[in-house]
Design a protein around this motif. Structure first.
Motif, PDB file in Angstrom:
ATOM      1  N   GLN A 194       0.985  -1.373   0.052  1.00 61.19           N
ATOM      2  CA  GLN A 194       0.244   0.053   0.255  1.00 61.19           C
ATOM      3  C   GLN A 194       1.239   1.726   0.025  1.00 61.19           C
ATOM      4  O   GLN A 194       1.138   2.423  -0.548  1.00 61.19           O
ATOM      5  CB  GLN A 194      -0.860   0.007   1.200  1.00 61.19           C
ATOM      6  CG  GLN A 194      -1.873   1.121   1.289  1.00 61.19           C
ATOM      7  CD  GLN A 194      -2.486   0.872   2.530  1.00 61.19           C
ATOM      8  OE1 GLN A 194      -2.778  -0.039   2.703  1.00 61.19           O
ATOM      9  NE2 GLN A 194      -3.469   1.860   2.850  1.00 61.19           N
ATOM     10  N   GLU A 195       1.894   0.846   0.992  1.00 58.62           N
ATOM     11  CA  GLU A 195       2.076   2.000   0.412  1.00 58.62           C
ATOM     12  C   GLU A 195       3.069   2.637  -0.875  1.00 58.62           C
ATOM     13  O   GLU A 195       3.657   3.948  -1.136  1.00 58.62           O
ATOM     14  CB  GLU A 195       3.763   1.909   2.053  1.00 58.62           C
ATOM     15  CG  GLU A 195       3.058   2.694   3.497  1.00 58.62           C
ATOM     16  CD  GLU A 195       3.867   2.261   5.145  1.00 58.62           C
ATOM     17  OE1 GLU A 195       5.582   2.102   4.467  1.00 58.62           O
ATOM     18  OE2 GLU A 195       3.347   3.043   6.369  1.00 58.62           O
TER      19      GLU A 195
ATOM     20  N   SER B 250       1.251   3.912  -3.123  1.00 55.46           N
ATOM     21  CA  SER B 250       0.963   5.516  -3.019  1.00 55.46           C
ATOM     22  C   SER B 250       1.961   6.750  -3.188  1.00 55.46           C
ATOM     23  O   SER B 250       2.128   7.950  -3.346  1.00 55.46           O
ATOM     24  CB  SER B 250       0.453   5.785  -1.267  1.00 55.46           C
ATOM     25  OG  SER B 250       1.852   5.874  -0.576  1.00 55.46           O
TER      26      SER B 250
ATOM     27  N   ASN C 185      -2.320   4.906  -8.735  1.00 57.34           N
ATOM     28  CA  ASN C 185      -3.809   6.419  -8.733  1.00 57.34           C
ATOM     29  C   ASN C 185      -4.862   5.340  -9.346  1.00 57.34           C
ATOM     30  O   ASN C 185      -4.455   4.131 -10.297  1.00 57.34           O
ATOM     31  CB  ASN C 185      -3.101   7.276 -10.046  1.00 57.34           C
ATOM     32  CG  ASN C 185      -2.422   8.421  -9.877  1.00 57.34           C
ATOM     33  OD1 ASN C 185      -1.834   8.410  -8.382  1.00 57.34           O
ATOM     34  ND2 ASN C 185      -2.152   8.463 -10.515  1.00 57.34           N
TER      35      ASN C 185
ATOM     36  N   GLU D  34      -6.737   1.728  -4.695  1.00 55.02           N
ATOM     37  CA  GLU D  34      -7.147   1.049  -3.654  1.00 55.02           C
ATOM     38  C   GLU D  34      -8.438  -0.060  -4.473  1.00 55.02           C
ATOM     39  O   GLU D  34      -9.571   0.704  -5.362  1.00 55.02           O
ATOM     40  CB  GLU D  34      -7.873   1.915  -3.032  1.00 55.02           C
ATOM     41  CG  GLU D  34      -6.058   2.299  -2.292  1.00 55.02           C
ATOM     42  CD  GLU D  34      -5.919   1.242  -1.303  1.00 55.02           C
ATOM     43  OE1 GLU D  34      -6.351   0.438  -1.079  1.00 55.02           O
ATOM     44  OE2 GLU D  34      -4.545   1.200  -1.791  1.00 55.02           O
TER      45      GLU D  34
END
Length: 230
Positions: A85-86, A89, A95, A98
């Protein structure tokens, strides 16, 4: 230069229908890929999931809600972990990642087949899905635990495809996940690639089962991983 990663059949579904069990009891599931390979899954809740075996070259671990991919060095003497996830991001490729993110569902249609199917002790509704000439059966359930595991594992696969700069590889999974959610039955028991083969309660797992081992080096990105080889 990114290391070559062969994505194994990890996207997965798991569930519990044991009313006498605690809400977040540990369960073990075996998921079979359409190619015939299988993977073991340990699941407690969406924040604690392990897909694959720590002895393998690549596996997924969701620890305290943080989604990691754990990889072995080419020579096998080191193991690395990246918070997916990091990583995304910080990346322009993240983009809309999620999950299921921005998915073009134009041309995707699901027709109920007026029958059910029992998979892993859970009854699901069967749909015929059409996507621009390609068709398959999708078996889904509204069981909350199955839905949570479905989302956790599909998310891992989708993120990994983007991390490996293979966004097209994420599209079928993202479409199937979004379709199941739109049908009001977000737990996927059988899809294009994966089928739940077995599900059983497990002995209560120690929290360490869902933690990164101390010897695993956490890195931010591919470059830091390559630098750590030296």
């Amino acid at each position: 230069m990114k290391p070559l990663i062969t994505l194994t059949a990890l996207s997965v579904l798991s569930s519990v229908l044991l009313l006498s069990s605690p809400a977040f009891a540990d369960v073990q599931a075996v998921i079979e890929h359409s190619r015939g390979t299988s993977v073991e899954v340990s699941y407690r809740d969406e924040g604690h999931v392990k897909v694959g075996n720590p002895e393998e070259a690549l596996y997924y671990l969701t620890s305290d809600g943080k989604p990691y991919v754990v990889m072995a060095a080419a020579n096998g003497d080191k193991r690395f972990a990246m918070n997916m996830q990091e990583f995304l991001s910080r990346s322009s490729s993240g983009n809309g990642v999620e999950v299921p993110g921005k998915v073009d569902m134009n041309g995707v249609h699901a027709t109920p087949l007026d029958r059910t199917e029992d998979i892993g002790g859970i009854t699901g509704k069967v749909y015929r899905v059409e996507d621009f000439g390609h068709s398959w059966e999708l078996v889904v359930t509204d069981d909350a635990t199955v839905a949570g595991v479905t989302r956790a594992i599909y998310s891992a696969e989708i993120r990994m495809a983007h991390m490996a700069s293979q966004p097209m590889g994420a599209e079928p999974l993202a479409k199937e996940l979004k379709l199941a959610e739109s049908l009001g039955s977000p737990g996927i028991l059988r899809g294009q690639l994966y089928t739940l083969k077995s599900l059983q309660p497990a002995e209560a797992q120690a929290d360490d089962n869902y933690q990164l081992a101390k010897e695993i080096l956490v890195v931010r990105d591919w470059q830091e991983m390559m630098d750590s080889y030296h």
